[in-house]
Design an enzyme around this catalytic site. Structure first.
Site, PDB file in Angstrom:
ATOM      1  N   ARG A  31     -33.747 -12.838  59.687  1.00 38.37           N
ATOM      2  CA  ARG A  31     -32.458 -13.926  59.897  1.00 38.37           C
ATOM      3  C   ARG A  31     -31.300 -12.686  59.837  1.00 38.37           C
ATOM      4  O   ARG A  31     -31.234 -10.895  59.318  1.00 38.37           O
ATOM      5  CB  ARG A  31     -32.492 -13.938  57.673  1.00 38.37           C
ATOM      6  N   HIS A  50     -21.046 -15.094  56.794  1.00 46.44           N
ATOM      7  CA  HIS A  50     -21.313 -14.077  55.884  1.00 46.44           C
ATOM      8  C   HIS A  50     -20.214 -13.204  55.435  1.00 46.44           C
ATOM      9  O   HIS A  50     -20.025 -12.089  55.578  1.00 46.44           O
ATOM     10  CB  HIS A  50     -23.353 -12.676  55.958  1.00 46.44           C
ATOM     11  N   ASN A  99     -23.524 -17.312  53.277  1.00 46.54           N
ATOM     12  CA  ASN A  99     -23.987 -16.539  51.970  1.00 46.54           C
ATOM     13  C   ASN A  99     -22.667 -16.112  51.126  1.00 46.54           C
ATOM     14  O   ASN A  99     -22.540 -15.823  51.866  1.00 46.54           O
ATOM     15  CB  ASN A  99     -24.286 -15.041  52.995  1.00 46.54           C
ATOM     16  N   GLU A 100     -23.740 -16.882  49.807  1.00 45.50           N
ATOM     17  CA  GLU A 100     -23.180 -16.493  48.689  1.00 45.50           C
ATOM     18  C   GLU A 100     -21.705 -17.080  48.158  1.00 45.50           C
ATOM     19  O   GLU A 100     -20.792 -16.116  48.547  1.00 45.50           O
ATOM     20  CB  GLU A 100     -23.793 -14.958  47.959  1.00 45.50           C
ATOM     21  N   ASN A 140     -30.852 -16.207  47.530  1.00 43.87           N
ATOM     22  CA  ASN A 140     -31.104 -14.272  47.437  1.00 43.87           C
ATOM     23  C   ASN A 140     -31.266 -14.413  45.899  1.00 43.87           C
ATOM     24  O   ASN A 140     -30.329 -14.455  45.106  1.00 43.87           O
ATOM     25  CB  ASN A 140     -29.516 -14.242  47.624  1.00 43.87           C
ATOM     26  N   TYR A 198     -31.856 -11.184  43.189  1.00 42.01           N
ATOM     27  CA  TYR A 198     -32.199  -9.151  43.050  1.00 42.01           C
ATOM     28  C   TYR A 198     -32.831  -9.042  41.445  1.00 42.01           C
ATOM     29  O   TYR A 198     -33.951  -8.051  41.621  1.00 42.01           O
ATOM     30  CB  TYR A 198     -30.870  -8.072  43.285  1.00 42.01           C
ATOM     31  N   GLU A 249     -32.816 -13.231  50.630  1.00 41.55           N
ATOM     32  CA  GLU A 249     -32.556 -12.073  50.672  1.00 41.55           C
ATOM     33  C   GLU A 249     -33.225 -11.532  48.921  1.00 41.55           C
ATOM     34  O   GLU A 249     -33.788 -12.680  48.049  1.00 41.55           O
ATOM     35  CB  GLU A 249     -31.413 -11.434  50.748  1.00 41.55           C
ATOM     36  N   TRP A 284     -21.068  -3.112  51.068  1.00 45.17           N
ATOM     37  CA  TRP A 284     -19.556  -3.969  51.182  1.00 45.17           C
ATOM     38  C   TRP A 284     -18.690  -2.693  49.525  1.00 45.17           C
ATOM     39  O   TRP A 284     -19.144  -1.087  50.370  1.00 45.17           O
ATOM     40  CB  TRP A 284     -19.651  -5.127  50.454  1.00 45.17           C
TER      41      TRP A 284
HETATM   42  C1  GBH Z   1     -26.137  -9.793  48.283  1.00 46.79           C
HETATM   43  O1  GBH Z   1     -25.207 -10.299  47.379  1.00 46.79           O
HETATM   44  C2  GBH Z   1     -25.116  -9.473  50.106  1.00 46.79           C
HETATM   45  O2  GBH Z   1     -25.693 -10.772  50.575  1.00 46.79           O
HETATM   46  C3  GBH Z   1     -25.705  -8.478  50.891  1.00 46.79           C
HETATM   47  O3  GBH Z   1     -24.470  -8.688  51.877  1.00 46.79           O
HETATM   48  C4  GBH Z   1     -25.882  -7.326  50.066  1.00 46.79           C
HETATM   49  O4  GBH Z   1     -26.185  -6.446  51.138  1.00 46.79           O
HETATM   50  C5  GBH Z   1     -27.058  -7.492  48.950  1.00 46.79           C
HETATM   51  O5  GBH Z   1     -26.497  -8.466  47.772  1.00 46.79           O
HETATM   52  C6  GBH Z   1     -27.276  -5.908  48.290  1.00 46.79           C
HETATM   53  O6  GBH Z   1     -25.980  -5.781  47.670  1.00 46.79           O
HETATM   54  O7  GBH Z   1     -21.216  -5.673  39.983  1.00 46.79           O
HETATM   55  O8  GBH Z   1     -19.131  -7.821  40.023  1.00 46.79           O
HETATM   56  O9  GBH Z   1     -19.515  -5.976  42.325  1.00 46.79           O
HETATM   57  C7  GBH Z   1     -26.233  -9.648  46.429  1.00 46.79           C
HETATM   58  C8  GBH Z   1     -25.539 -10.598  44.724  1.00 46.79           C
HETATM   59  C9  GBH Z   1     -23.703 -10.372  43.621  1.00 46.79           C
HETATM   60  C10 GBH Z   1     -25.180  -8.826  43.945  1.00 46.79           C
HETATM   61  C11 GBH Z   1     -22.758  -9.396  43.090  1.00 46.79           C
HETATM   62  C12 GBH Z   1     -24.664  -7.488  43.472  1.00 46.79           C
HETATM   63  C13 GBH Z   1     -22.063  -7.431  42.547  1.00 46.79           C
HETATM   64  C14 GBH Z   1     -21.343  -8.637  40.703  1.00 46.79           C
HETATM   65  N1  GBH Z   1     -24.401  -9.849  44.671  1.00 46.79           N
HETATM   66  N2  GBH Z   1     -23.130  -8.304  42.753  1.00 46.79           N
HETATM   67  S1  GBH Z   1     -20.298  -6.658  41.304  1.00 46.79           S
END
Ligand code: GBH
Length: 489
Positions: A86, A132, A178-179, A319, A321, A390, A448
């Site tokens: 992907r 994305h 994406n998201e 996605n 985590y 993801e 990011w």
């Molecule tokens: C993914 O998002 C992204 O799709 C991907 O690009 C990225 O590399 C990967 O996560 C790993 O980070 O603490 O307020 O900043 C996952 C969902 C939602 C996770 C927002 C991080 C941060 C909230 N994300 N969250 S904050």
């Protein structure tokens, strides 16, 4: 399933023979070559070059240099045994200014066309994300980007049509967005992501976190529905592919399981994160909890809009985590609140942490939550076909460890064992229809606003030595796990 039941993970479950697995990445996080062959800036180029926005002051100018190293990336995918890959397309590489009357950059299309050919030649099936987060910066400047429904939807539809025409014969799995939660909330409420808009005037001269996230979310849904309709009417028959959206979402455990208000708040948390987008797509309306809290700040679908949005997923892109403990808040919700009037916590009432620390403040593994969330989605959305687009983790302090330790990434190996095991149980024991799994990420990359210090790769990238790629232990363990779980027939 309620939030308090705890099914156990077993190792005897299996996956069907047609189950697909591989790895995921995104354009701005890996490509580099930020000003080559006609590419112009995206909102992420601009945002990351604004002092204070990215923790280590870095950006994606070079990143993993994947634009020049597609051959190496395909080599490692092959070595790891991946069936699918992907990745996302960079809109500002394809239409550098972004708009429907702006020039198309043939070099950008040629780059992706060749990459798709090379992937097919290697026997790897592409899953392609159209967006994305790297919106052409010009569209932000021209009309406010995702905030402007008429312009944004028309320009995104044009971009998608250009892409389907040029690349559609080589792609069977499309992801529109994406998201969208991140573009809406992080981009237009907290200001942590590009374009960095927020009500907080110390962070941004403009923005209204009480309204903009809901407008952007709505516009992204309409854009998604519009492009799915275009694909189905104009391309699907001759190209034979499928299309869906990818949503992020964490599992929620009650801070105090004895308190019904906390238990209820868990569902509300998931509704504000996931059902915001998934309910309109699967049920044709926003969740009641959101309508109740947000009132007329939540836009309404016109009949034409909801006709496009309702039923617009060929698959659910997931996605996932981590998880949190959720504590209900009493009293009137803050107008800036985006979560559903609740606290998102790392510890329960008794001070027990939800999981071990990682490099990311927000990420604590709790694998059983993956199984529970899969079941929650299957129940709410009538057992849709799910692709896990993801799943993965950073490791605390990984960037400071000696290389040998980095490559022997036991913490990440354990994460994948537990999470993949939990998913297999969801499929084999709970009947959830998961058909593909993509680990995040193939490579350490530009994380990011966390810059390069948080590493999610199963491959180490040596940013000081020509972006050299070195496999970590987890890269091969994932393949071993799927070889064990997937039935041969
Ligand atoms: C993914 O998002 C992204 O799709 C991907 O690009 C990225 O590399 C990967 O996560 C790993 O980070 O603490 O307020 O900043 C996952 C969902 C939602 C996770 C927002 C991080 C941060 C909230 N994300 N969250 S904050």
């Amino acid at each position: 399933m309620t939030t308090t039941e705890t099914p156990t993970t077993t190792t005897t479950s299996t996956l069907p023979p047609d189950f697909l697995w591989g790895f995921a990445t995104a354009s701005y996080q890996i490509e580099g070559a930020f000003d080559e062959d006609g590419r112009l800036p995206s909102i992420w180029d601009t945002f990351s070059k604004t002092p204070g926005k990215v923790e280590d002051g870095t950006n994606g100018d070079v990143a993993c240099d994947s634009y020049h190293r597609t051959g190496e990336d395909i080599e490692i995918l092959k070595k790891y045994g991946a069936k699918i890959y992907r990745f996302s397309l960079s809109w500002p590489r394809i239409i550098p200014l972004g708009g429907r009357n702006d020039p198309i950059n043939e070099k950008g299309l040629q780059f992706y066309s060749k990459f798709l050919d090379d992937l097919h030649a290697a026997g790897i099936e592409p899953f392609v994300t159209l967006f994305h987060w790297d919106l052409p910066d010009e569209l932000m400047k021209r009309y406010g980007g995702m905030l402007n429904k008429e312009e944004f939807v028309a320009d995104y539809a044009n971009y998608a049509r250009v892409v389907f025409n040029a690349l559609g014969s080589k792609v069977k799995h499309w992801i529109t967005f994406n998201e969208p939660w991140c573009s809406s909330v992080l981009g237009h409420n907290t200001g942590k992501h590009a374009p960095g808009r927020t009500s907080d005037r110390t962070k941004s001269p403009e923005g209204d976190g009480t309204r903009e996230p809901w407008i952007v979310g709505h516009n992204l849904l309409v854009a998604h529905g519009t492009v799915v309709d275009i694909y189905r009417r104009e391309f699907k028959e001759k190209q034979g592919g499928e299309i869906g959206i990818t949503l992020n979402g964490d599992w929620a455990e009650p801070w105090d399981p004895e308190n019904p208000a906390d238990v209820e708040a868990c569902d509300r948390k998931i509704e504000f994160a996931i059902s915001w987008f998934a309910d309109p797509i699967y049920h044709g309306k926003y969740p009641d909890s959101m309508v109740k809290q947000l009132g007329d700040r939540l836009p309404k679908f016109t009949p034409e809009e909801i006709a496009f949005v309702h039923g617009s997923n060929d698959f659910y892109g997931m996605n996932h985590y981590c998880e949190n403990y959720i504590r209900n808040r009493t009293g009137e919700p803050d107008p800036e609140d985006i979560a559903g009037n609740l606290d998102i916590l790392m510890e329960d009432k008794n001070g027990n942490p939800i999981g071990p620390e990682t490099q990311c403040e927000w990420l604590r593994p709790f694998p059983l939550g993956f199984r529970k969330l899969l079941k929650w989605l299957a129940d709410r959305y009538n057992n849709p076909k799910i692709y896990v687009t993801e799943n993965g983790t950073s490791v605390k302090g990984e960037s400071d460890k000696p290389l040998e330790e980095v490559l022997n990434d036991e913490f990440r190996v354990q994460y994948y064992r537990d999470y993949i095991g939990a998913m297999v149980d969801a499929v084999a024991q709970d009947g959830v229809n998961v058909k593909a799994y993509m680990a995040w990420s193939l490579l350490d990359n530009f994380e990011w606003s966390e810059g390069y210090r948080s590493r999610f790769g199963v491959t180490y990238v040596d940013y000081k030595n020509g972006q050299k790629r070195i496999p970590k232990k987890s890269a091969l363990v994932i393949g071993e796990l799927f070889n064990k779980y997937i039935r041969k027939e």
